[in-house]
Write a protein that holds these residues in place. Sequence first.
Motif, PDB file in Angstrom:
ATOM      1  N   LYS A 117     -56.211  79.053 -61.143  1.00  0.00           N
ATOM      2  CA  LYS A 117     -55.458  79.264 -59.901  1.00  0.00           C
ATOM      3  C   LYS A 117     -55.685  78.128 -58.906  1.00  0.00           C
ATOM      4  O   LYS A 117     -54.862  77.870 -58.037  1.00  0.00           O
ATOM      5  N   ASN A 118     -56.845  77.477 -59.014  1.00  0.00           N
ATOM      6  CA  ASN A 118     -57.165  76.327 -58.158  1.00  0.00           C
ATOM      7  C   ASN A 118     -57.490  75.152 -59.071  1.00  0.00           C
ATOM      8  O   ASN A 118     -58.628  74.749 -59.222  1.00  0.00           O
ATOM      9  N   TRP A 119     -56.471  74.654 -59.699  1.00  0.00           N
ATOM     10  CA  TRP A 119     -56.602  73.669 -60.767  1.00  0.00           C
ATOM     11  C   TRP A 119     -57.485  72.495 -60.378  1.00  0.00           C
ATOM     12  O   TRP A 119     -57.295  71.853 -59.350  1.00  0.00           O
ATOM     13  N   GLU A 120     -58.469  72.237 -61.229  1.00  0.00           N
ATOM     14  CA  GLU A 120     -59.368  71.089 -61.092  1.00  0.00           C
ATOM     15  C   GLU A 120     -60.305  71.163 -59.875  1.00  0.00           C
ATOM     16  O   GLU A 120     -61.008  70.212 -59.575  1.00  0.00           O
ATOM     17  N   LYS A 121     -60.325  72.270 -59.182  1.00  0.00           N
ATOM     18  CA  LYS A 121     -61.258  72.429 -58.071  1.00  0.00           C
ATOM     19  C   LYS A 121     -62.645  72.753 -58.617  1.00  0.00           C
ATOM     20  O   LYS A 121     -62.785  73.489 -59.594  1.00  0.00           O
ATOM     21  N   ARG A 171     -65.387  75.551 -75.237  1.00  0.00           N
ATOM     22  CA  ARG A 171     -64.578  75.711 -76.455  1.00  0.00           C
ATOM     23  C   ARG A 171     -63.157  76.159 -76.127  1.00  0.00           C
ATOM     24  O   ARG A 171     -62.201  75.788 -76.807  1.00  0.00           O
ATOM     25  N   SER A 172     -63.046  76.970 -75.092  1.00  0.00           N
ATOM     26  CA  SER A 172     -61.762  77.603 -74.788  1.00  0.00           C
ATOM     27  C   SER A 172     -60.837  76.730 -73.950  1.00  0.00           C
ATOM     28  O   SER A 172     -59.637  77.036 -73.835  1.00  0.00           O
ATOM     29  N   PHE A 173     -61.375  75.678 -73.363  1.00  0.00           N
ATOM     30  CA  PHE A 173     -60.570  74.847 -72.468  1.00  0.00           C
ATOM     31  C   PHE A 173     -60.919  73.383 -72.703  1.00  0.00           C
ATOM     32  O   PHE A 173     -61.920  72.884 -72.190  1.00  0.00           O
ATOM     33  N   PRO A 174     -60.127  72.682 -73.491  1.00  0.00           N
ATOM     34  CA  PRO A 174     -60.415  71.277 -73.819  1.00  0.00           C
ATOM     35  C   PRO A 174     -60.583  70.411 -72.566  1.00  0.00           C
ATOM     36  O   PRO A 174     -59.788  70.499 -71.624  1.00  0.00           O
ATOM     37  N   GLY A 175     -61.644  69.614 -72.563  1.00  0.00           N
ATOM     38  CA  GLY A 175     -61.897  68.725 -71.432  1.00  0.00           C
ATOM     39  C   GLY A 175     -62.700  69.352 -70.311  1.00  0.00           C
ATOM     40  O   GLY A 175     -63.100  68.662 -69.361  1.00  0.00           O
ATOM     41  N   VAL A 224     -78.554  66.670 -62.222  1.00  0.00           N
ATOM     42  CA  VAL A 224     -77.418  67.493 -62.616  1.00  0.00           C
ATOM     43  C   VAL A 224     -76.146  66.736 -62.253  1.00  0.00           C
ATOM     44  O   VAL A 224     -75.882  66.489 -61.074  1.00  0.00           O
ATOM     45  N   LYS A 225     -75.382  66.347 -63.267  1.00  0.00           N
ATOM     46  CA  LYS A 225     -74.121  65.656 -63.021  1.00  0.00           C
ATOM     47  C   LYS A 225     -73.040  66.669 -62.665  1.00  0.00           C
ATOM     48  O   LYS A 225     -73.030  67.786 -63.174  1.00  0.00           O
ATOM     49  N   ARG A 226     -72.150  66.264 -61.800  1.00  0.00           N
ATOM     50  CA  ARG A 226     -71.115  67.174 -61.319  1.00  0.00           C
ATOM     51  C   ARG A 226     -70.174  67.580 -62.455  1.00  0.00           C
ATOM     52  O   ARG A 226     -69.473  66.755 -63.015  1.00  0.00           O
ATOM     53  N   PRO A 227     -70.163  68.875 -62.799  1.00  0.00           N
ATOM     54  CA  PRO A 227     -69.247  69.372 -63.831  1.00  0.00           C
ATOM     55  C   PRO A 227     -67.990  69.922 -63.159  1.00  0.00           C
ATOM     56  O   PRO A 227     -67.876  69.917 -61.920  1.00  0.00           O
ATOM     57  N   LYS A 228     -67.086  70.436 -63.948  1.00  0.00           N
ATOM     58  CA  LYS A 228     -65.932  71.132 -63.382  1.00  0.00           C
ATOM     59  C   LYS A 228     -66.303  72.580 -63.040  1.00  0.00           C
ATOM     60  O   LYS A 228     -65.799  73.144 -62.070  1.00  0.00           O
TER      61      LYS A 228
END
Length: 234
Positions: free
Chosen positions: A15-19, A46-50, A122-126
């Motif tokens: 709903k908040n793409w790439e946030k 696994r469920s969401f490539p990238g 800790v590197k910033r993940p999505k």
Amino acid sequence: MVQQLTDAILRKYKKNWEKFFVVTLTGSVSVGKSTISKQLAQSLERSFPGLTVSIMSVDSFIYPNRVLQERGIFNQKGFPESYDLQALSTKITDLRAGQDQIEIPLYRQEINDIDASQTVIVKRPKILIVEGVTALRLKNADYAIYIDADEKDIYQWFLKRTLAFIRENRQIPGSFYYTLSKKPVTEIMSLIQKTWIQTNLKNLKTYIEPQKSKTDAIIHKKQNHEIDRITFQK
């Protein structure tokens, strides 16, 4: 059942793409927070490539034993006041603001303390999963999860885990559990039960369990640590 939880989180994430997205996960000591966090992170990727997912434990922000002793709250270790929750919140804010990585303290279970000689990057993940007994005290989390189980089962898991730590560290003098391993079995069992009643159970009933109603999902585990149901509240 972890896939059901994965799907629910991804629906909200999209709903908040790439946030930058924060999942908080809490429950009693020994209820399996770390294990569920790892399973969930793997399932999300696994469920969401990238998609990149990292896990951070709130134990990294517990005050060192020295500080807890100075403040007279060592026997309340694990209670909200034993954590630097402001420092934890600040680090999350830094990641939300776009900082590429953060540096946090390292908590080592074998010494039962913060390791002053090391830190963790800790590197910033999505998606960041923050797990621990005080995780739900983070403000502005995007998805909150509670792990539930029968108190008798949790105590047995706590007992088994503690005895395993003692067994694994009985030949390591620098370990927190080394001295404990030299005590008679009856005294060890008595100390474990005392710790459960006076610290862990009190923490669960007073501070952790009351937050259950505020979560998006409740995971319930059976005696064998298997998940038997997930209740979605939002």
